[in-house]
Design a protein around this motif. Structure first.
Motif, PDB file in Angstrom:
ATOM      1  N   ILE A 124     -51.411 -15.610 -34.717  1.00  0.00           N
ATOM      2  CA  ILE A 124     -49.947 -15.477 -34.777  1.00  0.00           C
ATOM      3  C   ILE A 124     -49.377 -15.496 -33.367  1.00  0.00           C
ATOM      4  O   ILE A 124     -49.933 -14.839 -32.487  1.00  0.00           O
ATOM      5  N   ILE A 125     -48.287 -16.195 -33.188  1.00  0.00           N
ATOM      6  CA  ILE A 125     -47.474 -15.970 -31.989  1.00  0.00           C
ATOM      7  C   ILE A 125     -46.129 -15.458 -32.501  1.00  0.00           C
ATOM      8  O   ILE A 125     -45.432 -16.149 -33.255  1.00  0.00           O
ATOM      9  N   HIS A 126     -45.813 -14.235 -32.122  1.00  0.00           N
ATOM     10  CA  HIS A 126     -44.655 -13.566 -32.730  1.00  0.00           C
ATOM     11  C   HIS A 126     -43.476 -13.507 -31.762  1.00  0.00           C
ATOM     12  O   HIS A 126     -43.412 -12.647 -30.890  1.00  0.00           O
ATOM     13  N   PHE A 127     -42.531 -14.449 -31.958  1.00  0.00           N
ATOM     14  CA  PHE A 127     -41.312 -14.474 -31.144  1.00  0.00           C
ATOM     15  C   PHE A 127     -40.141 -13.808 -31.860  1.00  0.00           C
ATOM     16  O   PHE A 127     -39.219 -13.328 -31.214  1.00  0.00           O
ATOM     17  N   ALA A 128     -40.145 -13.901 -33.204  1.00  0.00           N
ATOM     18  CA  ALA A 128     -38.933 -13.558 -33.959  1.00  0.00           C
ATOM     19  C   ALA A 128     -38.446 -12.153 -33.636  1.00  0.00           C
ATOM     20  O   ALA A 128     -39.168 -11.179 -33.832  1.00  0.00           O
ATOM     21  N   ALA A 129     -37.240 -12.054 -33.118  1.00  0.00           N
ATOM     22  CA  ALA A 129     -36.656 -10.742 -32.792  1.00  0.00           C
ATOM     23  C   ALA A 129     -35.197 -10.938 -32.414  1.00  0.00           C
ATOM     24  O   ALA A 129     -34.797 -12.023 -32.000  1.00  0.00           O
ATOM     25  N   PHE A 130     -34.425  -9.851 -32.523  1.00  0.00           N
ATOM     26  CA  PHE A 130     -33.087  -9.837 -31.920  1.00  0.00           C
ATOM     27  C   PHE A 130     -33.287  -9.606 -30.426  1.00  0.00           C
ATOM     28  O   PHE A 130     -34.157  -8.824 -30.037  1.00  0.00           O
ATOM     29  N   LYS A 131     -32.463 -10.250 -29.590  1.00  0.00           N
ATOM     30  CA  LYS A 131     -32.795 -10.211 -28.160  1.00  0.00           C
ATOM     31  C   LYS A 131     -31.625  -9.999 -27.202  1.00  0.00           C
ATOM     32  O   LYS A 131     -31.783 -10.163 -25.998  1.00  0.00           O
ATOM     33  N   ALA A 132     -30.451  -9.633 -27.722  1.00  0.00           N
ATOM     34  CA  ALA A 132     -29.324  -9.456 -26.804  1.00  0.00           C
ATOM     35  C   ALA A 132     -29.251  -7.994 -26.345  1.00  0.00           C
ATOM     36  O   ALA A 132     -29.037  -7.082 -27.153  1.00  0.00           O
TER      37      ALA A 132
END
Ligand code: UFG
Length: 335
Positions: free
Chosen positions: A77-85
């Motif tokens: 898995i490469i886990h990028f999904a996120a809120f980022k502001a």
């Protein structure tokens, strides 16, 4: 080897998917398109000649993830999904904690059900907090942050570390990014946030395209050589390649490793503005305004560990970053 990339339609995710496909990996993208556009998948296909499997899905959807794992044999898995502001996270802490922590933990639970043991995590230099001296080194003890967004990164690093303690045959690589900017050479992928950009380079690009009137530089009285903040800007394609190296490392290792992905150089806001002007032969209107809450004067990476562990180092110059950012912005603005 099949890799599940969450947030694979986003800015860093899409560039990483391109590098993975070009290197011959099978790729499955899960993205809810909350901050990305569906046509990114078409663009990835145009660039690579290959189309990743795509699920428009929230990573907190456990049954949905189970379906993905049932339909594909996922090896990592490469886990990028996120809120980022950062600023938004201060106003909406619960949404950030719920979304970012839940999606990482749901992923871990489903990985465990399906026996998947390789996790590359999209962390951030923000975990070095406000008190460490730079350059930041991975073995610094104070891992903390100054925003709820940053704390979600600290907490997920902790969760992965504790998970590895309980499951020593698991491998988690915590990639601490510095400031990715720039775009793919094709001009088809780039940083194209919805609404007014928070980050410096997409803001500069919209000013250059005439969509915003001028850049406001947040603070000109910092204790830095020209008074503006210094950051470690790295080309997003270098960052994407860093994920490939991390994956190769994870394939035959166990345990948890935090690794910086940066160039090791500090560049000020004014230097970046002037580099953009020079690389693209234009003038950028700007004013120096007040400081932005929460900004640190200066930080950059100690980039030695990535070199030693993965054989990775950034190769693109600031000029490359500025030129490619403008190529993408120009196309997006229809110029
Ligand atoms: N800046 C301006 N004007 C703008 C936007 C930014 O002057 O309109 C300045 C900021 O003050 C800062 C620099 O440009 O000095 C870079 O700002 P960004 O918002 O692009 O990046 P940050 O360093 O603030 O944030 C990045 C990541 C976050 C991460 C944070 C801390 O975007 O995910 O680093 O590591 F949390």
């Amino acid at each position: 080897m099949n890799v599940l990339v969450t947030g694979g339609a986003g800015y860093i995710g899409s560039h990483t998917v391109v590098e993975l496909l070009n290197a011959g990996y099978g790729v499955v993208v899960v993205d809810d398109l909350s901050n990305a556009k569906a046509d990114v998948i078409d663009r990835i296909e145009t660039i690579t000649g290959k189309r990743p499997a795509f699920y428009e899905m929230d990573c907190k959807d456990k049954d949905g993830l189970r379906k993905v794992f049932s339909e594909h044999k996922i090896d990592a898995i490469i886990h990028f999904a996120a809120f980022k502001a950062v600023g938004e996270s201060v106003r909406k802490p619960l949404e950030y904690y719920r979304n970012n922590l839940d999606s990482a933990m749901t992923m871990l639970e489903v990985m465990e059900e399906f026996g998947c043991k390789k996790f590359v995590f999209s962390s951030s230099a923000t975990v070095y907090g406000p008190n460490n001296p730079h350059p930041y080194k991975e073995d610094m003890k104070a891992i903390e942050s100054s925003s709820p967004y940053g704390w979600t990164k600290v907490m997920i690093e902790r969760i992965l570390t504790d998970y590895v303690t309980a499951h020593p045959d698991f491998c988690a690589v915590l990639l601490r990014y510095f400031n990715p900017i720039g775009s793919h050479d094709s001009g088809l992928l780039g940083d194209d946030p919805n609404g007014i950009p928070n980050n410096l380079m997409p803001y500069i690009a919209r000013v250059a395209a005439g969509q915003l009137e001028k850049l406001t530089i947040f603070g000109g009285d910092y204790p830095t050589p020209d008074g503006t903040c210094q950051r470690d800007y790295l080309h997003v394609v270098d960052l994407a390649v860093g994920h490939l190296r991390a994956l190769e490392y994870a394939k035959d290792h166990e345990g948890v490793e935090a690794v910086n992905l940066g160039t090791g150089n500090g560049v000020s806001v004014l230097e970046l503005v002037h580099a953009f002007e020079k690389a693209n032969n234009m003038k950028l209107p700007y004013v120096i305004g007040p400081r932005r809450d929460g900004d640190l004067p200066a930080f950059w990476a100690d980039a030695e560990k990535a070199k030693k562990l993965f054989g990775w180092e950034a190769t693109h110059t600031v000029e490359d970053m500025c030129r490619s950012a403008w190529e993408f912005a120009k196309k997006s603005a229809g110029k």
